[in-house]
Design a protein around this motif. Structure first.
Motif, PDB file in Angstrom:
ATOM      1  N   ASN A 138       0.872  -1.273  -0.019  1.00 54.12           N
ATOM      2  CA  ASN A 138       0.066  -0.198   0.005  1.00 54.12           C
ATOM      3  C   ASN A 138       0.967   1.330  -0.065  1.00 54.12           C
ATOM      4  O   ASN A 138       0.321   2.342  -0.355  1.00 54.12           O
ATOM      5  N   GLU A 139       1.856   1.146   0.686  1.00 47.44           N
ATOM      6  CA  GLU A 139       2.748   2.475   0.755  1.00 47.44           C
ATOM      7  C   GLU A 139       4.267   2.458  -0.094  1.00 47.44           C
ATOM      8  O   GLU A 139       4.774   3.795   0.082  1.00 47.44           O
ATOM      9  N   HIS A 140       4.627   1.525  -0.285  1.00 49.93           N
ATOM     10  CA  HIS A 140       5.560   1.588  -1.235  1.00 49.93           C
ATOM     11  C   HIS A 140       6.935   2.050  -0.543  1.00 49.93           C
ATOM     12  O   HIS A 140       7.527   2.962  -1.044  1.00 49.93           O
ATOM     13  N   PRO A 141       7.354   1.673   0.802  1.00 48.06           N
ATOM     14  CA  PRO A 141       8.325   2.241   1.239  1.00 48.06           C
ATOM     15  C   PRO A 141       9.663   1.885   0.612  1.00 48.06           C
ATOM     16  O   PRO A 141       9.777   0.797   0.050  1.00 48.06           O
ATOM     17  N   LYS A 142      10.701   2.786   0.770  1.00 52.37           N
ATOM     18  CA  LYS A 142      12.026   2.526   0.668  1.00 52.37           C
ATOM     19  C   LYS A 142      12.567   0.867   1.305  1.00 52.37           C
ATOM     20  O   LYS A 142      12.016   1.171   2.496  1.00 52.37           O
ATOM     21  N   LEU A 143      13.452   0.124   0.794  1.00 53.73           N
ATOM     22  CA  LEU A 143      13.830  -1.233   1.419  1.00 53.73           C
ATOM     23  C   LEU A 143      15.073  -1.125   1.553  1.00 53.73           C
ATOM     24  O   LEU A 143      15.607  -1.061   0.421  1.00 53.73           O
ATOM     25  N   SER A 144      15.741  -1.471   2.564  1.00 52.05           N
ATOM     26  CA  SER A 144      17.230  -1.695   2.789  1.00 52.05           C
ATOM     27  C   SER A 144      17.217  -3.034   3.569  1.00 52.05           C
ATOM     28  O   SER A 144      17.020  -3.073   4.782  1.00 52.05           O
ATOM     29  N   ILE A 145      17.319  -4.158   2.812  1.00 56.02           N
ATOM     30  CA  ILE A 145      17.507  -5.514   3.269  1.00 56.02           C
ATOM     31  C   ILE A 145      18.789  -6.258   3.330  1.00 56.02           C
ATOM     32  O   ILE A 145      19.065  -6.774   2.153  1.00 56.02           O
ATOM     33  N   SER A 146      19.024  -6.651   4.223  1.00 60.40           N
ATOM     34  CA  SER A 146      20.370  -7.811   4.278  1.00 60.40           C
ATOM     35  C   SER A 146      19.930  -8.936   3.486  1.00 60.40           C
ATOM     36  O   SER A 146      18.999  -9.675   3.868  1.00 60.40           O
ATOM     37  N   VAL A 147      20.931  -9.448   2.635  1.00 56.42           N
ATOM     38  CA  VAL A 147      20.518 -10.733   1.873  1.00 56.42           C
ATOM     39  C   VAL A 147      21.879 -11.568   2.037  1.00 56.42           C
ATOM     40  O   VAL A 147      22.002 -12.430   1.127  1.00 56.42           O
ATOM     41  N   TYR A 148      22.384 -11.420   2.880  1.00 57.09           N
ATOM     42  CA  TYR A 148      23.630 -12.691   3.081  1.00 57.09           C
ATOM     43  C   TYR A 148      23.480 -13.558   4.307  1.00 57.09           C
ATOM     44  O   TYR A 148      24.239 -14.258   4.180  1.00 57.09           O
ATOM     45  N   HIS A 149      22.520 -13.703   4.865  1.00 56.32           N
ATOM     46  CA  HIS A 149      22.390 -14.672   5.994  1.00 56.32           C
ATOM     47  C   HIS A 149      22.128 -15.854   5.512  1.00 56.32           C
ATOM     48  O   HIS A 149      22.568 -17.003   6.056  1.00 56.32           O
ATOM     49  N   GLY A 150      21.383 -16.234   4.617  1.00 58.66           N
ATOM     50  CA  GLY A 150      20.989 -17.443   4.167  1.00 58.66           C
ATOM     51  C   GLY A 150      21.395 -17.565   2.712  1.00 58.66           C
ATOM     52  O   GLY A 150      21.712 -16.697   1.890  1.00 58.66           O
ATOM     53  N   TYR A 151      21.663 -18.834   2.073  1.00 55.50           N
ATOM     54  CA  TYR A 151      22.335 -19.065   0.873  1.00 55.50           C
ATOM     55  C   TYR A 151      21.330 -18.841  -0.333  1.00 55.50           C
ATOM     56  O   TYR A 151      21.777 -18.380  -1.165  1.00 55.50           O
ATOM     57  N   ASP A 152      20.222 -18.703  -0.113  1.00 52.44           N
ATOM     58  CA  ASP A 152      19.143 -18.443  -1.146  1.00 52.44           C
ATOM     59  C   ASP A 152      18.632 -16.855  -0.820  1.00 52.44           C
ATOM     60  O   ASP A 152      17.696 -16.474  -1.656  1.00 52.44           O
TER      61      ASP A 152
END
Length: 94
Positions: free
Chosen positions: A39-53
């Motif tokens: 609904n609000e389309h916030p900016k996202l900063s997400i870590s993507v290194y904790h799991g292999y996928d």
């Protein structure tokens, strides 16, 4: 016992930016804030290194919730071990 609630349950006002580095729980947390993302389309900063996928699974989830996002990766780790990779998702035109 610690009570756990989703961002959608806890934060009722609009959000403009969501940042996550929560040791492998990013997928579940993104599901818990899907109403804000849709609904609000916030900016996202997400870590993507904790799991292999995480590197492909998390952008795929975000895209399924809101296909208008544009994705960018930034690497903050050292030269030897690929750590500290952050996915930035910015809302685009729908």
């Amino acid at each position: 016992m610690t009570e756990i609630v989703t961002l959608d349950e806890d934060i009722q006002e609009p959000v403009s930016w969501i940042k996550m580095d929560i040791e492998g729980m990013e997928y579940d947390a993104l599901l818990g804030c899907r109403t804000h993302i849709v609904n609000e389309h916030p900016k996202l900063s997400i870590s993507v290194y904790h799991g292999y996928d995480d590197l492909w699974l998390l952008p795929k989830l975000i895209h399924s919730l809101n296909p208008s996002y544009k994705f960018y990766l930034r690497y903050y780790g050292g030269n030897l071990i690929p750590t500290e990779i952050v996915l930035t998702a910015l809302p685009g035109e729908e």
